[in-house]
Design a protein around this motif. Sequence first.
Motif, PDB file in Angstrom:
ATOM      1  N   LYS A 158       0.833  -1.214   0.000  1.00 46.72           N
ATOM      2  CA  LYS A 158       0.000   0.000   0.000  1.00 46.72           C
ATOM      3  C   LYS A 158       0.862   1.256   0.000  1.00 46.72           C
ATOM      4  CE  LYS A 158      -3.885  -2.131   2.484  1.00 46.72           C
ATOM      5  NZ  LYS A 158      -4.650  -2.155   3.756  1.00 46.72           N
ATOM      6  N   VAL A 159       1.869   1.289   0.848  1.00 42.30           N
ATOM      7  CA  VAL A 159       2.742   2.458   0.931  1.00 42.30           C
ATOM      8  C   VAL A 159       3.554   2.610  -0.360  1.00 42.30           C
ATOM      9  CG1 VAL A 159       4.704   3.485   2.144  1.00 42.30           C
ATOM     10  CG2 VAL A 159       2.848   2.426   3.443  1.00 42.30           C
ATOM     11  N   VAL A 160       4.044   1.504  -0.884  1.00 36.33           N
ATOM     12  CA  VAL A 160       4.816   1.543  -2.137  1.00 36.33           C
ATOM     13  C   VAL A 160       3.956   2.098  -3.269  1.00 36.33           C
ATOM     14  CG1 VAL A 160       5.884   0.111  -3.929  1.00 36.33           C
ATOM     15  CG2 VAL A 160       6.466  -0.254  -1.519  1.00 36.33           C
ATOM     16  N   GLN A 161       2.747   1.607  -3.382  1.00 38.75           N
ATOM     17  CA  GLN A 161       1.851   2.095  -4.433  1.00 38.75           C
ATOM     18  C   GLN A 161       1.612   3.591  -4.294  1.00 38.75           C
ATOM     19  OE1 GLN A 161      -1.952   0.109  -4.614  1.00 38.75           O
ATOM     20  NE2 GLN A 161      -2.637   1.277  -6.383  1.00 38.75           N
ATOM     21  N   SER A 162       1.406   4.049  -3.072  1.00 37.71           N
ATOM     22  CA  SER A 162       1.188   5.468  -2.832  1.00 37.71           C
ATOM     23  C   SER A 162       2.402   6.300  -3.231  1.00 37.71           C
ATOM     24  CB  SER A 162       0.876   5.690  -1.350  1.00 37.71           C
ATOM     25  OG  SER A 162       0.846   7.060  -1.020  1.00 37.71           O
ATOM     26  N   LEU A 163       3.583   5.820  -2.892  1.00 39.77           N
ATOM     27  CA  LEU A 163       4.812   6.558  -3.224  1.00 39.77           C
ATOM     28  C   LEU A 163       5.081   6.582  -4.719  1.00 39.77           C
ATOM     29  CD1 LEU A 163       7.104   5.312  -0.305  1.00 39.77           C
ATOM     30  CD2 LEU A 163       6.170   7.606  -0.596  1.00 39.77           C
ATOM     31  N   LEU A 164       4.771   5.481  -5.398  1.00 43.69           N
ATOM     32  CA  LEU A 164       4.951   5.434  -6.855  1.00 43.69           C
ATOM     33  C   LEU A 164       3.960   6.361  -7.558  1.00 43.69           C
ATOM     34  CD1 LEU A 164       5.597   1.623  -7.416  1.00 43.69           C
ATOM     35  CD2 LEU A 164       7.277   3.481  -7.473  1.00 43.69           C
ATOM     36  N   GLU A 165       2.752   6.406  -7.040  1.00 40.12           N
ATOM     37  CA  GLU A 165       1.724   7.284  -7.641  1.00 40.12           C
ATOM     38  C   GLU A 165       2.115   8.750  -7.486  1.00 40.12           C
ATOM     39  OE1 GLU A 165      -1.906   6.113  -5.768  1.00 40.12           O
ATOM     40  OE2 GLU A 165      -2.205   4.368  -7.082  1.00 40.12           O
ATOM     41  N   LYS A 166       2.753   9.087  -6.370  1.00 39.06           N
ATOM     42  CA  LYS A 166       3.184  10.469  -6.157  1.00 39.06           C
ATOM     43  C   LYS A 166       4.174  10.925  -7.234  1.00 39.06           C
ATOM     44  CE  LYS A 166       2.636  11.030  -1.150  1.00 39.06           C
ATOM     45  NZ  LYS A 166       3.338  11.273   0.137  1.00 39.06           N
ATOM     46  N   MET A 167       4.974   9.990  -7.721  1.00 38.24           N
ATOM     47  CA  MET A 167       6.003  10.339  -8.709  1.00 38.24           C
ATOM     48  C   MET A 167       5.459  10.335 -10.145  1.00 38.24           C
ATOM     49  SD  MET A 167       8.486  11.058  -6.802  1.00 38.24           S
ATOM     50  CE  MET A 167       9.716  11.333  -8.088  1.00 38.24           C
ATOM     51  N   THR A 168       4.350   9.682 -10.360  1.00 37.46           N
ATOM     52  CA  THR A 168       3.828   9.583 -11.721  1.00 37.46           C
ATOM     53  C   THR A 168       2.660  10.543 -11.981  1.00 37.46           C
ATOM     54  OG1 THR A 168       2.421   7.722 -11.013  1.00 37.46           O
ATOM     55  CG2 THR A 168       4.544   7.195 -12.024  1.00 37.46           C
ATOM     56  N   ASN A 169       2.070  11.080 -10.908  1.00 39.04           N
ATOM     57  CA  ASN A 169       0.936  12.016 -11.083  1.00 39.04           C
ATOM     58  C   ASN A 169       1.434  13.413 -11.446  1.00 39.04           C
ATOM     59  OD1 ASN A 169      -0.865  10.045 -10.506  1.00 39.04           O
ATOM     60  ND2 ASN A 169      -1.173  10.602  -8.352  1.00 39.04           N
TER      61      ASN A 169
END
Length: 233
Positions: free
Chosen positions: A222-233
């Motif tokens: 969950k945390v990894v997905q959130s951090l990856l989304e922050k970089m791609t949004n």
Amino acid sequence: MEKKKIVILTGAGISAESGIKTFRDADGLWEGHDVMEVASPVGFKKNPALVLDFYNQRRKQLKEVVPNQGHISLVALETQYNVTIITQNVDDLHERAGSSHIIHLHGELTKVRSTLAPYKVYHHTEDITLGDLCEKGGQLRPHIVWFGEQVPMIETAISECVQADILLIIGTSMQVYPAASLIDFVPQHTDIYFIDPKPALPQKSYQNLTVVAENASTGVPKVVQSLLEKMTN
């Protein structure tokens, strides 16, 4: 653009889900042994055969387990971030999952070193017995930091923490020093994520702290997905 720096501190909790026993049971014993019997220089001097056998059993157990989703999910962070894992664990599950930059604070089960020349470290995945010597004639011992010994990689770990933009703490009680002190070396602005079913950090004492009270295998993705989304949004 330079990638943001993520430092990840992992403890026994992340590997427990793969079937590796945590450091101590509730009764303070380690697979039936007092910890000082099998994890101290005094214990090794008193009964080296017992200590070698103890770690031989742990090495065998390591071959029977595989990385879990907690280990595996961390690998994806390397696509978007500069990632360093600082682990208190002596297993190789982070390596087997595919992470590329790992600092082992407390040593590695898959390595041995000479009692005569501590800088002589060898990759070793089989049993160690009395009479197994380095080329200088010193008995081989597990490449593990025992109680009462220095933690040689702590300075390297600190040098990583002072650069952290983000700190992930996974599966650790934050009670074992010097590892527990590493949180105090990250910059004040650093975002901190603490993933553990029984988180021991008081939330009010740290700025930018997010607590995820879950096991590593569910909380880390969950945390990894959130951090990856922050970089791609």
